[in-house]
Design a protein around this motif. Sequence first.
Motif, PDB file in Angstrom:
ATOM      1  N   PRO A   7       0.819  -1.207   0.000  1.00 20.69           N
ATOM      2  CA  PRO A   7       0.000   0.000   0.000  1.00 20.69           C
ATOM      3  C   PRO A   7       0.854   1.258   0.000  1.00 20.69           C
ATOM      4  N   VAL A   8       0.392   2.268  -0.749  1.00 23.56           N
ATOM      5  CA  VAL A   8       1.103   3.538  -0.862  1.00 23.56           C
ATOM      6  C   VAL A   8       0.326   4.660  -0.188  1.00 23.56           C
ATOM      7  N   ARG A   9      -0.997   4.734  -0.489  1.00 22.43           N
ATOM      8  CA  ARG A   9      -1.811   5.799   0.090  1.00 22.43           C
ATOM      9  C   ARG A   9      -3.281   5.424   0.018  1.00 22.43           C
ATOM     10  N   GLU A  10      -4.051   6.090   0.868  1.00 23.30           N
ATOM     11  CA  GLU A  10      -5.507   5.970   0.862  1.00 23.30           C
ATOM     12  C   GLU A  10      -6.087   7.331   0.563  1.00 23.30           C
ATOM     13  N   GLN A  11      -7.184   7.347  -0.175  1.00 20.62           N
ATOM     14  CA  GLN A  11      -7.841   8.615  -0.399  1.00 20.62           C
ATOM     15  C   GLN A  11      -9.347   8.422  -0.438  1.00 20.62           C
ATOM     16  N   ALA A  12     -10.051   9.404   0.120  1.00 22.96           N
ATOM     17  CA  ALA A  12     -11.510   9.400   0.086  1.00 22.96           C
ATOM     18  C   ALA A  12     -11.950   9.768  -1.322  1.00 22.96           C
ATOM     19  N   ARG A  13     -12.934   9.060  -1.823  1.00 27.21           N
ATOM     20  CA  ARG A  13     -13.474   9.318  -3.158  1.00 27.21           C
ATOM     21  C   ARG A  13     -14.949   9.674  -2.983  1.00 27.21           C
ATOM     22  N   GLU A  14     -15.266  10.957  -3.125  1.00 27.51           N
ATOM     23  CA  GLU A  14     -16.612  11.473  -2.918  1.00 27.51           C
ATOM     24  C   GLU A  14     -17.377  11.526  -4.235  1.00 27.51           C
ATOM     25  N   PRO A  15     -18.698  11.775  -4.178  1.00 26.75           N
ATOM     26  CA  PRO A  15     -19.472  11.868  -5.419  1.00 26.75           C
ATOM     27  C   PRO A  15     -18.828  12.845  -6.405  1.00 26.75           C
ATOM     28  N   GLY A  16     -18.739  12.387  -7.649  1.00 27.01           N
ATOM     29  CA  GLY A  16     -18.102  13.183  -8.694  1.00 27.01           C
ATOM     30  C   GLY A  16     -16.650  12.817  -8.929  1.00 27.01           C
ATOM     31  N   ALA A  17     -16.018  12.104  -7.999  1.00 29.24           N
ATOM     32  CA  ALA A  17     -14.624  11.680  -8.182  1.00 29.24           C
ATOM     33  C   ALA A  17     -14.564  10.706  -9.360  1.00 29.24           C
ATOM     34  N   VAL A  18     -13.576  10.904 -10.228  1.00 32.65           N
ATOM     35  CA  VAL A  18     -13.427  10.081 -11.428  1.00 32.65           C
ATOM     36  C   VAL A  18     -12.004   9.556 -11.509  1.00 32.65           C
ATOM     37  N   SER A  19     -11.852   8.316 -11.953  1.00 33.91           N
ATOM     38  CA  SER A  19     -10.534   7.703 -12.097  1.00 33.91           C
ATOM     39  C   SER A  19     -10.492   6.891 -13.390  1.00 33.91           C
ATOM     40  N   PHE A  20      -9.323   6.802 -13.998  1.00 36.39           N
ATOM     41  CA  PHE A  20      -9.113   5.987 -15.190  1.00 36.39           C
ATOM     42  C   PHE A  20      -7.750   5.319 -15.051  1.00 36.39           C
ATOM     43  N   VAL A  21      -7.652   4.070 -15.449  1.00 33.19           N
ATOM     44  CA  VAL A  21      -6.375   3.364 -15.394  1.00 33.19           C
ATOM     45  C   VAL A  21      -6.264   2.440 -16.605  1.00 33.19           C
ATOM     46  N   ARG A  22      -5.053   2.312 -17.092  1.00 34.25           N
ATOM     47  CA  ARG A  22      -4.782   1.380 -18.189  1.00 34.25           C
ATOM     48  C   ARG A  22      -4.583  -0.016 -17.612  1.00 34.25           C
ATOM     49  N   ALA A  23      -4.590  -1.002 -18.465  1.00 35.22           N
ATOM     50  CA  ALA A  23      -4.358  -2.378 -18.034  1.00 35.22           C
ATOM     51  C   ALA A  23      -2.934  -2.510 -17.498  1.00 35.22           C
ATOM     52  N   GLY A  24      -2.756  -3.419 -16.558  1.00 38.76           N
ATOM     53  CA  GLY A  24      -1.423  -3.707 -16.038  1.00 38.76           C
ATOM     54  C   GLY A  24      -1.297  -3.427 -14.556  1.00 38.76           C
ATOM     55  N   ARG A  25      -0.142  -3.736 -14.049  1.00 42.07           N
ATOM     56  CA  ARG A  25       0.075  -3.660 -12.603  1.00 42.07           C
ATOM     57  C   ARG A  25       0.603  -2.307 -12.127  1.00 42.07           C
ATOM     58  N   LYS A  26       0.485  -1.292 -12.954  1.00 41.69           N
ATOM     59  CA  LYS A  26       0.831   0.063 -12.513  1.00 41.69           C
ATOM     60  C   LYS A  26      -0.379   0.759 -11.893  1.00 41.69           C
ATOM     61  N   GLY A  27      -1.550   0.128 -11.967  1.00 45.70           N
ATOM     62  CA  GLY A  27      -2.778   0.718 -11.438  1.00 45.70           C
ATOM     63  C   GLY A  27      -3.455  -0.162 -10.416  1.00 45.70           C
ATOM     64  N   ILE A  28      -2.705  -0.671  -9.455  1.00 46.05           N
ATOM     65  CA  ILE A  28      -3.262  -1.573  -8.447  1.00 46.05           C
ATOM     66  C   ILE A  28      -4.002  -0.747  -7.392  1.00 46.05           C
ATOM     67  N   HIS A  29      -5.206  -1.223  -7.040  1.00 42.15           N
ATOM     68  CA  HIS A  29      -5.959  -0.517  -6.008  1.00 42.15           C
ATOM     69  C   HIS A  29      -6.985  -1.438  -5.361  1.00 42.15           C
ATOM     70  N   ARG A  30      -7.636  -0.867  -4.363  1.00 41.70           N
ATOM     71  CA  ARG A  30      -8.740  -1.530  -3.669  1.00 41.70           C
ATOM     72  C   ARG A  30      -9.765  -0.446  -3.381  1.00 41.70           C
ATOM     73  N   LEU A  31     -11.008  -0.692  -3.740  1.00 42.50           N
ATOM     74  CA  LEU A  31     -12.092   0.225  -3.412  1.00 42.50           C
ATOM     75  C   LEU A  31     -12.912  -0.384  -2.297  1.00 42.50           C
ATOM     76  N   GLY A  32     -13.361   0.466  -1.392  1.00 38.54           N
ATOM     77  CA  GLY A  32     -14.185  -0.031  -0.309  1.00 38.54           C
ATOM     78  C   GLY A  32     -15.049   1.056   0.285  1.00 38.54           C
ATOM     79  N   ASN A  33     -16.091   0.621   0.965  1.00 41.58           N
ATOM     80  CA  ASN A  33     -17.012   1.533   1.630  1.00 41.58           C
ATOM     81  C   ASN A  33     -16.812   1.397   3.128  1.00 41.58           C
ATOM     82  N   SER A  34     -16.108   2.347   3.713  1.00 41.49           N
ATOM     83  CA  SER A  34     -15.861   2.318   5.157  1.00 41.49           C
ATOM     84  C   SER A  34     -16.826   3.233   5.903  1.00 41.49           C
ATOM     85  N   SER A  35     -17.833   3.732   5.204  1.00 41.62           N
ATOM     86  CA  SER A  35     -18.815   4.610   5.852  1.00 41.62           C
ATOM     87  C   SER A  35     -19.950   3.776   6.435  1.00 41.62           C
ATOM     88  N   HIS A  36     -20.939   4.476   6.999  1.00 39.10           N
ATOM     89  CA  HIS A  36     -22.103   3.801   7.586  1.00 39.10           C
ATOM     90  C   HIS A  36     -23.317   3.864   6.667  1.00 39.10           C
TER      91      HIS A  36
END
Length: 159
Positions: free
Chosen positions: A95-124
């Motif tokens: 792991p390198v960093r965590e960031q909150a992704r709120e409504p409107g946040a947009v991300s794009f990644v190409r194929a491959g292992r340069k874009g490794i991530h995990r998305l999760g809902n830690s809210s209630h």
Amino acid sequence: MHASFARGVRAALAEAAADPSLLTHDQREGAAACYRRHLLAADPHGRYAIAALVWMPGQASPVHAHHTWCGYAVIDGMLTETVYDWNADIDCAAPVREQAREPGAVSFVRAGRKGIHRLGNSSHAGAVSLHIYGVPGEQIATHVNDIVRVAGSAPALPA
């Protein structure tokens, strides 16, 4: 893949995410066991598939890279994205960093292992995100994620 393609996907996701009538009530329905994927559209030529993912509190994706290009936008609620670096020498991610992704946040990644991530809902509260992948609709559950091992964990199972 050209930078203009990535910009176009990001712009389309941002525009779609801003439309409050984008999803029906049924397409916002979650599941108790795991995040739920609703296939919204698929290109008849197999070039892309679009899905809404519904995240109940505490649900998260596995740590993964992608076998294909992909993008996502947060529509409702908040997700946490953890970004990882790949270490080919020891065949795992850290792991390198965590960031909150709120409504409107947009991300794009190409194929491959340069874009490794995990998305999760830690809210209630529930969260909804819109995803587009460069695969035919029937392959959205099997040909997108490249599950990877995280430093200090057991080896990853094949995806």
